[in-house]
Design a protein around this motif. Sequence first.
Motif, PDB file in Angstrom:
ATOM      1  N   SER A  13       0.814  -1.225   0.000  1.00 56.68           N
ATOM      2  CA  SER A  13       0.000   0.000   0.000  1.00 56.68           C
ATOM      3  C   SER A  13       0.850   1.279   0.000  1.00 56.68           C
ATOM      4  CB  SER A  13      -0.944   0.003   1.205  1.00 56.68           C
ATOM      5  OG  SER A  13      -0.170  -0.033   2.385  1.00 56.68           O
ATOM      6  N   ASN A  14       2.106   1.173   0.419  1.00 57.13           N
ATOM      7  CA  ASN A  14       2.985   2.348   0.390  1.00 57.13           C
ATOM      8  C   ASN A  14       3.562   2.468  -1.032  1.00 57.13           C
ATOM      9  OD1 ASN A  14       5.382   3.900   0.442  1.00 57.13           O
ATOM     10  ND2 ASN A  14       5.759   3.409   2.589  1.00 57.13           N
ATOM     11  N   PRO A  15       3.147   3.493  -1.811  1.00 59.08           N
ATOM     12  CA  PRO A  15       3.548   3.549  -3.222  1.00 59.08           C
ATOM     13  C   PRO A  15       5.057   3.634  -3.427  1.00 59.08           C
ATOM     14  CG  PRO A  15       2.493   5.610  -2.540  1.00 59.08           C
ATOM     15  CD  PRO A  15       2.320   4.639  -1.410  1.00 59.08           C
ATOM     16  N   PHE A  16       5.773   4.242  -2.480  1.00 60.04           N
ATOM     17  CA  PHE A  16       7.223   4.385  -2.649  1.00 60.04           C
ATOM     18  C   PHE A  16       7.933   3.050  -2.412  1.00 60.04           C
ATOM     19  CE2 PHE A  16       5.552   8.586  -1.791  1.00 60.04           C
ATOM     20  CZ  PHE A  16       6.073   9.272  -2.870  1.00 60.04           C
ATOM     21  N   ARG A  17       7.378   2.244  -1.473  1.00 58.25           N
ATOM     22  CA  ARG A  17       7.931   0.904  -1.268  1.00 58.25           C
ATOM     23  C   ARG A  17       7.554   0.013  -2.458  1.00 58.25           C
ATOM     24  NH1 ARG A  17       7.003   0.247   4.357  1.00 58.25           N
ATOM     25  NH2 ARG A  17       8.930   1.412   4.616  1.00 58.25           N
ATOM     26  N   ALA A  18       6.329   0.186  -2.943  1.00 62.03           N
ATOM     27  CA  ALA A  18       5.867  -0.599  -4.092  1.00 62.03           C
ATOM     28  C   ALA A  18       6.752  -0.337  -5.310  1.00 62.03           C
ATOM     29  CB  ALA A  18       4.414  -0.246  -4.403  1.00 62.03           C
ATOM     30  N   ALA A  19       7.147   0.914  -5.500  1.00 61.39           N
ATOM     31  CA  ALA A  19       8.001   1.273  -6.647  1.00 61.39           C
ATOM     32  C   ALA A  19       9.345   0.556  -6.543  1.00 61.39           C
ATOM     33  CB  ALA A  19       8.204   2.784  -6.694  1.00 61.39           C
ATOM     34  N   ILE A  20       9.883   0.473  -5.328  1.00 60.15           N
ATOM     35  CA  ILE A  20      11.164  -0.212  -5.114  1.00 60.15           C
ATOM     36  C   ILE A  20      11.020  -1.707  -5.423  1.00 60.15           C
ATOM     37  CG2 ILE A  20      12.838  -0.900  -3.334  1.00 60.15           C
ATOM     38  CD1 ILE A  20      12.394   1.860  -2.036  1.00 60.15           C
ATOM     39  N   LEU A  21       9.914  -2.316  -4.958  1.00 63.99           N
ATOM     40  CA  LEU A  21       9.687  -3.750  -5.206  1.00 63.99           C
ATOM     41  C   LEU A  21       9.559  -4.025  -6.702  1.00 63.99           C
ATOM     42  CD1 LEU A  21       7.090  -4.583  -2.379  1.00 63.99           C
ATOM     43  CD2 LEU A  21       9.519  -5.193  -2.457  1.00 63.99           C
ATOM     44  N   LEU A  22       8.840  -3.137  -7.386  1.00 59.93           N
ATOM     45  CA  LEU A  22       8.638  -3.315  -8.826  1.00 59.93           C
ATOM     46  C   LEU A  22       9.960  -3.218  -9.583  1.00 59.93           C
ATOM     47  CD1 LEU A  22       6.621  -3.625 -11.152  1.00 59.93           C
ATOM     48  CD2 LEU A  22       6.436  -1.147 -11.225  1.00 59.93           C
ATOM     49  N   LEU A  23      10.784  -2.236  -9.215  1.00 64.11           N
ATOM     50  CA  LEU A  23      12.083  -2.093  -9.884  1.00 64.11           C
ATOM     51  C   LEU A  23      12.990  -3.279  -9.565  1.00 64.11           C
ATOM     52  CD1 LEU A  23      12.887   1.717  -9.519  1.00 64.11           C
ATOM     53  CD2 LEU A  23      12.395   0.470 -11.622  1.00 64.11           C
ATOM     54  N   ALA A  24      12.944  -3.755  -8.316  1.00 62.44           N
ATOM     55  CA  ALA A  24      13.783  -4.903  -7.937  1.00 62.44           C
ATOM     56  C   ALA A  24      13.415  -6.112  -8.794  1.00 62.44           C
ATOM     57  CB  ALA A  24      13.606  -5.219  -6.460  1.00 62.44           C
ATOM     58  N   ASP A  25      12.135  -6.235  -9.138  1.00 54.98           N
ATOM     59  CA  ASP A  25      11.692  -7.370  -9.961  1.00 54.98           C
ATOM     60  C   ASP A  25      12.037  -7.165 -11.436  1.00 54.98           C
ATOM     61  OD1 ASP A  25       9.856  -9.896  -9.926  1.00 54.98           O
ATOM     62  OD2 ASP A  25       9.245  -8.713 -11.677  1.00 54.98           O
ATOM     63  N   SER A  26      12.103  -5.905 -11.876  1.00 58.33           N
ATOM     64  CA  SER A  26      12.191  -5.622 -13.312  1.00 58.33           C
ATOM     65  C   SER A  26      13.606  -5.388 -13.833  1.00 58.33           C
ATOM     66  CB  SER A  26      11.356  -4.378 -13.655  1.00 58.33           C
ATOM     67  OG  SER A  26      10.055  -4.491 -13.143  1.00 58.33           O
ATOM     68  N   LEU A  27      14.514  -4.953 -12.965  1.00 57.38           N
ATOM     69  CA  LEU A  27      15.843  -4.580 -13.465  1.00 57.38           C
ATOM     70  C   LEU A  27      16.670  -5.813 -13.851  1.00 57.38           C
ATOM     71  CD1 LEU A  27      16.684  -1.691 -11.003  1.00 57.38           C
ATOM     72  CD2 LEU A  27      16.768  -1.515 -13.480  1.00 57.38           C
ATOM     73  N   VAL A  28      17.292  -5.723 -15.009  1.00 58.24           N
ATOM     74  CA  VAL A  28      18.151  -6.801 -15.488  1.00 58.24           C
ATOM     75  C   VAL A  28      19.593  -6.544 -15.011  1.00 58.24           C
ATOM     76  CG1 VAL A  28      19.081  -7.898 -17.557  1.00 58.24           C
ATOM     77  CG2 VAL A  28      16.682  -7.198 -17.484  1.00 58.24           C
ATOM     78  N   ALA A  29      19.958  -5.282 -14.991  1.00 59.71           N
ATOM     79  CA  ALA A  29      21.287  -4.901 -14.514  1.00 59.71           C
ATOM     80  C   ALA A  29      21.235  -3.476 -14.002  1.00 59.71           C
ATOM     81  CB  ALA A  29      22.304  -5.020 -15.643  1.00 59.71           C
ATOM     82  N   LEU A  30      22.042  -3.214 -12.991  1.00 58.36           N
ATOM     83  CA  LEU A  30      22.151  -1.854 -12.453  1.00 58.36           C
ATOM     84  C   LEU A  30      23.594  -1.652 -12.022  1.00 58.36           C
ATOM     85  CD1 LEU A  30      20.556   0.746 -11.457  1.00 58.36           C
ATOM     86  CD2 LEU A  30      20.516  -0.361  -9.237  1.00 58.36           C
ATOM     87  N   GLY A  31      24.341  -0.870 -12.820  1.00 56.31           N
ATOM     88  CA  GLY A  31      25.760  -0.693 -12.517  1.00 56.31           C
ATOM     89  C   GLY A  31      26.424  -2.059 -12.422  1.00 56.31           C
ATOM     90  N   PRO A  32      27.119  -2.341 -11.312  1.00 55.60           N
ATOM     91  CA  PRO A  32      27.809  -3.637 -11.191  1.00 55.60           C
ATOM     92  C   PRO A  32      26.866  -4.788 -10.833  1.00 55.60           C
ATOM     93  CG  PRO A  32      28.156  -2.324  -9.223  1.00 55.60           C
ATOM     94  CD  PRO A  32      27.348  -1.473 -10.154  1.00 55.60           C
ATOM     95  N   HIS A  33      25.611  -4.484 -10.486  1.00 59.73           N
ATOM     96  CA  HIS A  33      24.680  -5.529 -10.022  1.00 59.73           C
ATOM     97  C   HIS A  33      23.966  -6.193 -11.187  1.00 59.73           C
ATOM     98  CE1 HIS A  33      25.175  -3.941  -5.966  1.00 59.73           C
ATOM     99  NE2 HIS A  33      24.944  -2.729  -6.465  1.00 59.73           N
ATOM    100  N   ARG A  34      23.712  -7.498 -11.039  1.00 59.86           N
ATOM    101  CA  ARG A  34      22.907  -8.231 -12.009  1.00 59.86           C
ATOM    102  C   ARG A  34      21.605  -8.634 -11.333  1.00 59.86           C
ATOM    103  NH1 ARG A  34      25.377  -5.728 -14.423  1.00 59.86           N
ATOM    104  NH2 ARG A  34      26.979  -6.057 -15.987  1.00 59.86           N
ATOM    105  N   ALA A  35      20.600  -8.990 -12.169  1.00 62.01           N
ATOM    106  CA  ALA A  35      19.235  -9.203 -11.660  1.00 62.01           C
ATOM    107  C   ALA A  35      19.190  -9.989 -10.349  1.00 62.01           C
ATOM    108  CB  ALA A  35      18.411  -9.897 -12.728  1.00 62.01           C
ATOM    109  N   ALA A  36      19.953 -11.092 -10.284  1.00 61.17           N
ATOM    110  CA  ALA A  36      19.859 -11.974  -9.125  1.00 61.17           C
ATOM    111  C   ALA A  36      20.232 -11.272  -7.825  1.00 61.17           C
ATOM    112  CB  ALA A  36      20.748 -13.192  -9.335  1.00 61.17           C
TER     113      ALA A  36
END
Length: 271
Positions: A13-36
């Motif tokens: 219900s917290n839209p800012f937390r929801a946005a973080i969860l959605l990005l965590a599920d959707s990102l394939v890579a972020l800088g040195p990080h990979r999806a997993a």
Amino acid sequence: MTGRGELAAVAESNPFRAAILLLADSLVALGPHRAADIEASTLSGLLPIDRDYLLVQLSSITFGGPRFQTVECPGAECGHRLDIRFDLRSIEAGHRSVSDRVEATLDNSRSVVFRLPSSGDQAALYGMDNRGDNNTGDTDSTQQADELLRRCIMRGSEPGSADIRDVLEQGPAVRLRLGAALAAASPELDTALELTCIHCKQPFKFVYEPVLTLMDELRASRKALMKEVHYLAFYYHWSYTEILNLSRPMRREYLDLLDQELRGQSGGVAV
Ligand SMILES: [Zn+2]
């Protein structure tokens, strides 16, 4: 965006937390990080401007760049509703502010340093201004500012620099001013459109809100998502997890194929 990400976001219900969860599920890579290894905690450290830019990109590749929205003219005597069109692909990453910290001097002459608020801070502070559990005599906005200062304070570089106790001993006006200084120093994504009302001819500004708009869209389409999952499970017999792992465009493509197939037999699945 997968069905799994959509459902995780809608359940929060917290839209800012929801946005973080959605990005965590959707990102394939972020800088040195990979999806997993991209988790909510990784993304909580992003500045809101970066989170917003990623959400704009995610919206754009999922739903397409061109957006249509109805906005209301803010003119006191007007309130005319206007249909506007804009393109998410025209939103640019923008320039980052030079400093990632804010320095201030307190009334007791001690210096204090804060880092800029992150996406995680924004999620933690969401709803604090109307929680109604205020028994301290402070206003809700002072409590919110205090929590922000508590979260963002850093060790000052000078000997004897202020700690959080020194900060909270300051009067409410100083604490609010420090909170406002942190907000003012935070870079924001430029998502404003200059519009002119066709009715009263007054110019006004419309600001696209990446987090709130996307979360509203996902909440509004939750029922449709459940129906899509139901049809795919019913006809293909794939597992719930397999169906939720499909991206929204892939899901729609299979449903179109299914619709064409069934239309030939009995009138389609009407999705
Ligand atoms: Zn107007």
